[in-house]
Design a protein around this motif. Sequence first.
Motif, PDB file in Angstrom:
ATOM      1  N   SER A  95      37.522  43.788  30.861  1.00 40.81           N
ATOM      2  CA  SER A  95      37.200  42.606  31.637  1.00 40.81           C
ATOM      3  C   SER A  95      36.290  42.868  32.827  1.00 40.81           C
ATOM      4  O   SER A  95      36.245  42.076  33.738  1.00 40.81           O
ATOM      5  N   ARG A 252      38.051  36.908  33.773  1.00 41.57           N
ATOM      6  CA  ARG A 252      38.884  37.280  34.918  1.00 41.57           C
ATOM      7  C   ARG A 252      38.169  38.241  35.846  1.00 41.57           C
ATOM      8  O   ARG A 252      38.766  38.763  36.782  1.00 41.57           O
ATOM      9  N   GLY A 276      40.488  38.427  39.029  1.00 43.59           N
ATOM     10  CA  GLY A 276      41.750  37.713  38.946  1.00 43.59           C
ATOM     11  C   GLY A 276      41.599  36.216  39.105  1.00 43.59           C
ATOM     12  O   GLY A 276      40.672  35.591  38.590  1.00 43.59           O
ATOM     13  N   ASP A 277      42.537  35.602  39.862  1.00 47.04           N
ATOM     14  CA  ASP A 277      42.527  34.157  40.052  1.00 47.04           C
ATOM     15  C   ASP A 277      41.267  33.679  40.762  1.00 47.04           C
ATOM     16  O   ASP A 277      40.778  32.578  40.497  1.00 47.04           O
ATOM     17  N   ALA A 280      38.596  33.390  38.228  1.00 48.64           N
ATOM     18  CA  ALA A 280      38.829  32.205  37.401  1.00 48.64           C
ATOM     19  C   ALA A 280      38.426  30.931  38.140  1.00 48.64           C
ATOM     20  O   ALA A 280      37.912  29.980  37.542  1.00 48.64           O
TER      21      ALA A 280
END
Length: 383
Positions: A95, A252, A276-277, A280
Amino acid sequence: MTEPNETRDDRAERAFREGLRHHADEPDFEPLTLPTAARGRPRLPRWLPVAAAVVLLAGVAIPLAIGQFSGGGSQTSAVPAGARAPEREPGDAASGPPTVAARAGWRWESYRVLSYQVPDRWGYAYAPRADWCADRAKPPSEPFVALATELLPIRTIGCPGDLPASYLQTFVSVRSVTDPDRGWKLPAGWKSTASKEVDGYVVEVVHTDAYATVADQIVASVRPIGEIDPNGCPARSTLAVATTAPDAAAARRVTLCQYDLRTMPAQLVASKRVSGDDAATVVRAVSTAPIGSGPDDASCTSPGDTAALVRRWKGDSATDVVVRYSGCRGNGIFGGSADRQLTEWACEVVLQPPLAFTTGHGRAAKLCAPPKEVPGPNPTPSR
């Protein structure tokens, strides 16, 4: 003491091992670690209030007090004595972009022709310039990386050359060797440490004696940027993308790249890894904006000074989206499954420092100009 039946080679090996054990007890001993290419540990954006910027909205200079985006913290906690690759995180192999590892506790910054490392805990802010007396903004409480080098307009005002020490904090910036002086003199007790020249640019750290070691480590890390910077951004880009790629909603890991459009091809001036978030959130903001393009300003024709590239990674491959926000015309979000309109949310999550909004026109500028105040000490880029 020689052991029975010990050969010359045996004695040499034993002496070597005893020497290592002896030096390992010394306080400054560190094992040799060879530099390797690895994927760096991402850092989440944390925003803290600081300085003032001058933003041009439709050609009018308007002072805006903006926030410092910071990693916060102290000098000593982010200054390891040796260089080693950061640990991989779960999912990195599938990723993230291929990167050159920064030393543990540090991160990569890039500008035009070079890249360099700074402690993770250093934030971002605007460094004092020749027009420092116009706002008399107090500096942040911690060292920082200077934003918008060469890009932020400077007001034509005659400020004194003697900058008070109270307006100064340790910072690092990149300067052209052909530029005039910074517009102010170093106060007593302050000094500058500069790197060797790389294609007409140097990295300079303005600091007190307390940060002399860190300054030396920063300038020692300077390297030519190469074709791809350590965060995964092309050093040069035509910013041409096809509107055929999927929106990569599951990505991600994202790299944010900002380019100077006044050079051809456009030249990288800032880059940032997001994971990560937060990654996103960036993907959602650019992939859910309304279909279309703009907003544009029909009263002028300027193509703008800067634009951003959002690289959404899957393994070692990226799908790119271009975000244009600084021109009179041609603004919008281009790439992915469709062209989309520029939104305030997209501007907020894409233009994270060290990416910085400096000029714009009409409605696009109103969407992307930084807020006058940043609410709370640690706001999230999501809405």
